[in-house]
Scaffold this motif. Structure first.
Motif, PDB file in Angstrom:
ATOM      1  N   MET A 111      12.692   7.059 -24.356  1.00  0.00           N
ATOM      2  CA  MET A 111      12.712   7.355 -22.931  1.00  0.00           C
ATOM      3  C   MET A 111      11.704   6.494 -22.170  1.00  0.00           C
ATOM      4  N   ASP A 112      10.518   6.289 -22.725  1.00  0.00           N
ATOM      5  CA  ASP A 112       9.530   5.413 -22.084  1.00  0.00           C
ATOM      6  C   ASP A 112      10.119   4.016 -21.903  1.00  0.00           C
ATOM      7  N   PHE A 113      10.757   3.500 -22.943  1.00  0.00           N
ATOM      8  CA  PHE A 113      11.381   2.179 -22.904  1.00  0.00           C
ATOM      9  C   PHE A 113      12.468   2.134 -21.828  1.00  0.00           C
ATOM     10  N   CYS A 114      13.355   3.108 -21.848  1.00  0.00           N
ATOM     11  CA  CYS A 114      14.500   3.116 -20.928  1.00  0.00           C
ATOM     12  C   CYS A 114      14.051   3.200 -19.473  1.00  0.00           C
ATOM     13  N   PHE A 115      13.086   4.064 -19.186  1.00  0.00           N
ATOM     14  CA  PHE A 115      12.646   4.218 -17.805  1.00  0.00           C
ATOM     15  C   PHE A 115      11.772   3.052 -17.331  1.00  0.00           C
ATOM     16  N   MET A 116      11.332   2.199 -18.229  1.00  0.00           N
ATOM     17  CA  MET A 116      10.676   0.951 -17.827  1.00  0.00           C
ATOM     18  C   MET A 116      11.720  -0.054 -17.338  1.00  0.00           C
ATOM     19  N   HIS A 117      12.988   0.171 -17.711  1.00  0.00           N
ATOM     20  CA  HIS A 117      14.055  -0.772 -17.363  1.00  0.00           C
ATOM     21  C   HIS A 117      15.018  -0.264 -16.298  1.00  0.00           C
ATOM     22  N   ASP A 118      15.042   1.025 -16.042  1.00  0.00           N
ATOM     23  CA  ASP A 118      15.916   1.597 -15.023  1.00  0.00           C
ATOM     24  C   ASP A 118      15.355   2.953 -14.621  1.00  0.00           C
ATOM     25  N   THR A 119      15.597   3.316 -13.361  1.00  0.00           N
ATOM     26  CA  THR A 119      15.101   4.606 -12.868  1.00  0.00           C
ATOM     27  C   THR A 119      16.178   5.678 -12.877  1.00  0.00           C
ATOM     28  N   ASN A 120      17.411   5.303 -13.209  1.00  0.00           N
ATOM     29  CA  ASN A 120      18.545   6.222 -13.196  1.00  0.00           C
ATOM     30  C   ASN A 120      19.205   6.191 -14.570  1.00  0.00           C
ATOM     31  N   ILE A 121      18.993   7.234 -15.346  1.00  0.00           N
ATOM     32  CA  ILE A 121      19.488   7.287 -16.725  1.00  0.00           C
ATOM     33  C   ILE A 121      20.408   8.488 -16.882  1.00  0.00           C
ATOM     34  N   ARG A 122      21.533   8.243 -17.557  1.00  0.00           N
ATOM     35  CA  ARG A 122      22.456   9.317 -17.922  1.00  0.00           C
ATOM     36  C   ARG A 122      22.570   9.366 -19.442  1.00  0.00           C
ATOM     37  N   ILE A 123      22.816  10.566 -19.936  1.00  0.00           N
ATOM     38  CA  ILE A 123      22.912  10.786 -21.383  1.00  0.00           C
ATOM     39  C   ILE A 123      23.821  11.987 -21.606  1.00  0.00           C
ATOM     40  N   ASP A 124      24.490  12.014 -22.750  1.00  0.00           N
ATOM     41  CA  ASP A 124      25.317  13.176 -23.067  1.00  0.00           C
ATOM     42  C   ASP A 124      25.133  13.531 -24.529  1.00  0.00           C
ATOM     43  N   THR A 125      25.512  14.755 -24.869  1.00  0.00           N
ATOM     44  CA  THR A 125      25.411  15.182 -26.254  1.00  0.00           C
ATOM     45  C   THR A 125      26.425  16.278 -26.548  1.00  0.00           C
ATOM     46  N   HIS A 126      26.646  16.490 -27.806  1.00  0.00           N
ATOM     47  CA  HIS A 126      27.571  17.518 -28.299  1.00  0.00           C
ATOM     48  C   HIS A 126      26.990  18.904 -28.023  1.00  0.00           C
ATOM     49  N   ARG A 127      27.857  19.839 -27.732  1.00  0.00           N
ATOM     50  CA  ARG A 127      27.428  21.218 -27.463  1.00  0.00           C
ATOM     51  C   ARG A 127      26.629  21.810 -28.639  1.00  0.00           C
ATOM     52  N   ASP A 128      26.932  21.414 -29.855  1.00  0.00           N
ATOM     53  CA  ASP A 128      26.239  21.945 -31.033  1.00  0.00           C
ATOM     54  C   ASP A 128      24.944  21.209 -31.364  1.00  0.00           C
ATOM     55  N   ASN A 129      24.641  20.142 -30.654  1.00  0.00           N
ATOM     56  CA  ASN A 129      23.447  19.359 -30.954  1.00  0.00           C
ATOM     57  C   ASN A 129      22.250  19.935 -30.189  1.00  0.00           C
ATOM     58  N   LYS A 130      21.751  21.044 -30.698  1.00  0.00           N
ATOM     59  CA  LYS A 130      20.651  21.765 -30.048  1.00  0.00           C
ATOM     60  C   LYS A 130      19.358  20.947 -30.042  1.00  0.00           C
ATOM     61  N   ILE A 131      19.130  20.154 -31.077  1.00  0.00           N
ATOM     62  CA  ILE A 131      17.922  19.323 -31.141  1.00  0.00           C
ATOM     63  C   ILE A 131      17.929  18.314 -29.996  1.00  0.00           C
ATOM     64  N   MET A 132      19.060  17.648 -29.792  1.00  0.00           N
ATOM     65  CA  MET A 132      19.150  16.654 -28.717  1.00  0.00           C
ATOM     66  C   MET A 132      19.063  17.332 -27.350  1.00  0.00           C
ATOM     67  N   GLN A 133      19.719  18.466 -27.182  1.00  0.00           N
ATOM     68  CA  GLN A 133      19.643  19.178 -25.906  1.00  0.00           C
ATOM     69  C   GLN A 133      18.186  19.526 -25.579  1.00  0.00           C
ATOM     70  N   HIS A 134      17.458  19.987 -26.584  1.00  0.00           N
ATOM     71  CA  HIS A 134      16.048  20.328 -26.388  1.00  0.00           C
ATOM     72  C   HIS A 134      15.257  19.097 -25.928  1.00  0.00           C
ATOM     73  N   ASN A 135      15.440  17.978 -26.614  1.00  0.00           N
ATOM     74  CA  ASN A 135      14.715  16.755 -26.253  1.00  0.00           C
ATOM     75  C   ASN A 135      15.086  16.264 -24.860  1.00  0.00           C
TER      76      ASN A 135
END
Length: 165
Positions: A111-135
């Motif tokens: 996330m630090d890397f990505c926001f150094m390159h753009d201020t508008n970030i989108r991301i998606d994840t699977h409904r069962d991916n609770k670890i990714m949703q938390h992050n």
């Protein structure tokens, strides 16, 4: 940790990271995401061809992978049960985040890397991916709705816009 563009010579290590990430998913109850050989070498090579494939290294060893790609993302054109923020603005999308289970801080580094390159970030994840949703939520992303992959599978979609670089 160091983030750099992935190279074709990294493929073996990237695929090992992907397998480790799949194992984490299965152990946490996410039984359906990344099945049938996904993400394949072809998918990762496609990321590389778009200059959007990145590895995370720790002590010169590949410990993670992600794709960071500019808009438009075709599967984001239609969102259900919600809306994107500022739909007219260009954005980057983060896909295929993977790391070894014993390496910590990978998502934050990405996330630090990505926001150094753009201020508008989108991301998606699977409904069962609770670890990714938390992050995703821990890092200030806001749930925007549901998108559908080209396969028709649904994903939970998030966005974060920060002001200025």
């Amino acid at each position: 940790m160091v983030i750099r563009e992935a190279r074709a010579g990294d493929m073996t290590e990237i695929l090992k990271v992907m397998e480790a990430a799949k194992k984490i998913m299965r152990q946490s109850g996410n039984m359906h995401q990344w099945g049938d050989g996904y993400p394949s070498e072809t998918v990762i090579m496609n990321d590389m061809e778009k200059n959007g494939a990145f590895v995370i290294e720790d002590d010169d060893e590949v410990v993670g992978y992600f794709a960071f790609l500019p808009s438009p993302e075709p599967t984001y054109n239609k969102i259900y049960e919600g809306n994107w923020f500022e739909e007219s603005l260009p954005y980057h999308v983060v896909h295929r985040i993977a790391s070894y289970p014993d390496v910590h801080g990978v998502f934050s580094s990405i996330m630090d890397f990505c926001f150094m390159h753009d201020t508008n970030i989108r991301i998606d994840t699977h409904r069962d991916n609770k670890i990714m949703q938390h992050n995703i939520q821990k890092h200030g992303f806001v749930y925007c709705g549901i998108i559908h992959l080209l396969s028709g599978d649904e994903r939970l979609a998030y966005q974060k816009i920060v002001s200025g670089f």
